[in-house]
Design a protein around this motif. Structure first.
Motif, short mmCIF file in Angstrom:
data_model
loop_
_atom_site.label_atom_id
_atom_site.label_comp_id
_atom_site.label_asym_id
_atom_site.label_seq_id
_atom_site.Cartn_x
_atom_site.Cartn_y
_atom_site.Cartn_z
N UNK A 25 5.89 -18.56 -6.60
CA UNK A 25 5.23 -17.26 -6.60
C UNK A 25 5.87 -16.33 -5.58
N UNK A 26 6.14 -16.86 -4.38
CA UNK A 26 6.78 -16.06 -3.33
C UNK A 26 8.17 -15.61 -3.76
N UNK A 27 8.94 -16.50 -4.39
CA UNK A 27 10.28 -16.14 -4.85
C UNK A 27 10.22 -15.10 -5.96
N UNK A 28 9.24 -15.23 -6.86
CA UNK A 28 9.09 -14.26 -7.95
C UNK A 28 8.73 -12.88 -7.40
N UNK A 29 7.85 -12.84 -6.40
CA UNK A 29 7.49 -11.55 -5.78
C UNK A 29 8.71 -10.89 -5.15
N UNK A 30 9.51 -11.69 -4.44
CA UNK A 30 10.72 -11.14 -3.83
C UNK A 30 11.69 -10.63 -4.89
N UNK A 31 11.82 -11.37 -5.99
CA UNK A 31 12.74 -10.96 -7.06
C UNK A 31 12.29 -9.65 -7.70
N UNK A 32 10.98 -9.48 -7.88
CA UNK A 32 10.48 -8.23 -8.47
C UNK A 32 10.77 -7.04 -7.58
N UNK A 33 10.91 -7.28 -6.27
CA UNK A 33 11.28 -6.23 -5.33
C UNK A 33 12.79 -6.13 -5.16
N UNK A 34 13.52 -6.80 -6.06
CA UNK A 34 14.99 -6.80 -6.05
C UNK A 34 15.56 -7.41 -4.77
N UNK A 35 14.84 -8.37 -4.20
CA UNK A 35 15.34 -9.10 -3.03
C UNK A 35 15.77 -10.49 -3.49
N UNK A 36 16.82 -10.51 -4.30
CA UNK A 36 17.25 -11.75 -4.91
C UNK A 36 17.74 -12.75 -3.87
#
Length: 369
Positions: A275-286
């Motif tokens: 969930x934390x990784x998905x949230x970061x990805x949605x903010x374009x913080x790959x």
């Protein structure tokens, strides 16, 4: 009622671990009824989420890349606790550590990475990250996984297991690789693991700025979360002990192989990380997503294997770490695809879809080996 619901929504991460400790005390010496098994399972899942929630607060206080490291270690502590607890109380647990660690690698490198790539590239044609940090992490995962889970299959020791001296070497190699990676991530080349600057066409810069400059929690808040994290970890270990026998019976009842218990453990402890990784990805913080995913895989091997190696001194039964043929093929395919994904420093949606297909193959072969 609305006020109570609002209060629970705000303070659930405080309430759930306390409920977990209360249930642990109440049912420790009692034979569990079906309703109690369901209740404890729900609270166990909530306690794991609460533990990682508090780890996130501490991680936010210390900042990147230390934050991703804190989250990975917290998740791995929970994973190790569950493995040791189930191995001491369950039957046919020789392969539980292997199954759980291998599941963690497949979930992080295919499931979390694949989903993160899709989310991060959903608003543009591709997503960007630092290939130096990601490649270093991938090399560490590959070396650890091969030394601890592939080599035992091909040694002369009977069965897919290490001899005592080989197990000591594998444990020392794992902890050494983990220490070198942590030093590289936090001191020697910290810039390799920081989010890369995005071009306007690659995402919404405002979202990146908002997330990057969010107010950090105070020392007092971080210390409270640290204390609650310890309470949650105690509750997780105890509740897992209570659930061990019902879990094994449930897996057998639905016709799944016992190795699927390891998949369940890995899915449970890595859900918040995902969930934390998905949230970061949605903010374009790959890059942050990759730090979380690959960092969790590294911590899962680098910390779990040495602890299990020490625990095997008094744990009943043998310790089988060697992977089967289909698992080795999946691991090799995952590493090959990950090299092609991470080395360029840029990826498109299709590559995320490929990783998710590999994750689906792993789940399918776990159900129907």
């Amino acid at each position: 009622m609305k006020a109570i619901a609002s209060w629970l929504t705000r303070y659930w991460a405080v309430v759930v671990p306390i409920i977990g400790v209360v249930l642990l005390v109440a049912f420790w010496t009692v034979e569990l009824q079906p309703w109690a098994v369901v209740l404890i399972a729900l609270v166990l899942g909530g306690t794991v989420l609460a533990a990682v929630q508090h780890a996130e607060v501490v991680a936010h206080r210390v900042g990147e890349p230390f934050g991703s490291l804190v989250l990975a270690v917290a998740v791995t502590v929970i994973e190790v606790a569950l493995i040791v607890t189930l191995m001491t109380s369950g039957k046919d647990s020789e392969t539980l550590a292997r199954d759980t660690v291998f599941s963690a690698v497949m979930i992080t490198m295919n499931g979390i990475v694949g989903l993160s790539l899709l989310l991060s590239s959903s608003r543009g044609s591709m997503t960007s990250f630092n290939p130096k940090g990601s490649s270093a992490a991938l090399a560490t995962v590959t070396a650890m996984a091969t030394l601890t889970m592939v080599v035992p299959t091909f040694t002369e020791t009977p069965g897919p297991q290490f001899s005592p001296s080989q197990l000591v070497f594998a444990a020392l190699a794992s902890i050494s690789l983990y220490a070198m990676f942590v030093f590289t991530q936090t001191f020697a080349h910290r810039d390799f693991f920081l989010p890369v600057a995005l071009k306007p066409s690659e995402g919404n810069g405002n979202e990146e700025d908002e997330d990057s400059h969010a107010e950090r929690p105070s020392n007092r808040t971080a210390l409270i979360s640290l204390g609650l994290l310890l309470v949650a970890l105690v509750a997780v270990v105890g509740l897992a002990k209570l659930e061990s026998t019902p879990l094994e019976r449930a897996v057998t009842a639905v016709g799944l192989p016992q190795s699927f218990v390891g998949v369940i453990i890995a899915l449970l402890v890595l859900l918040p990380e995902g969930i934390a990784a998905a949230k970061a990805a949605k903010l374009n913080r790959m890059q942050t997503s990759l730090n979380l995913a690959l960092g969790s895989a590294i911590a899962s091997i680098g910390l779990t294997i040495p602890v299990i190696a020490v625990a095997s001194i008094w744990l009943p039964g043998a310790l089988h770490l060697g992977l089967g043929a289909s698992q080795i093929v999946l691991l090799a395919l995952t590493v090959a695809v990950s090299i092609l994904t991470l080395m360029p420093g840029r990826a498109v949606r299709m590559q995320g879809g490929i990783h998710l297909i590999l994750f689906a193959a792993f789940i399918f072969l776990s159900v129907a080996p």
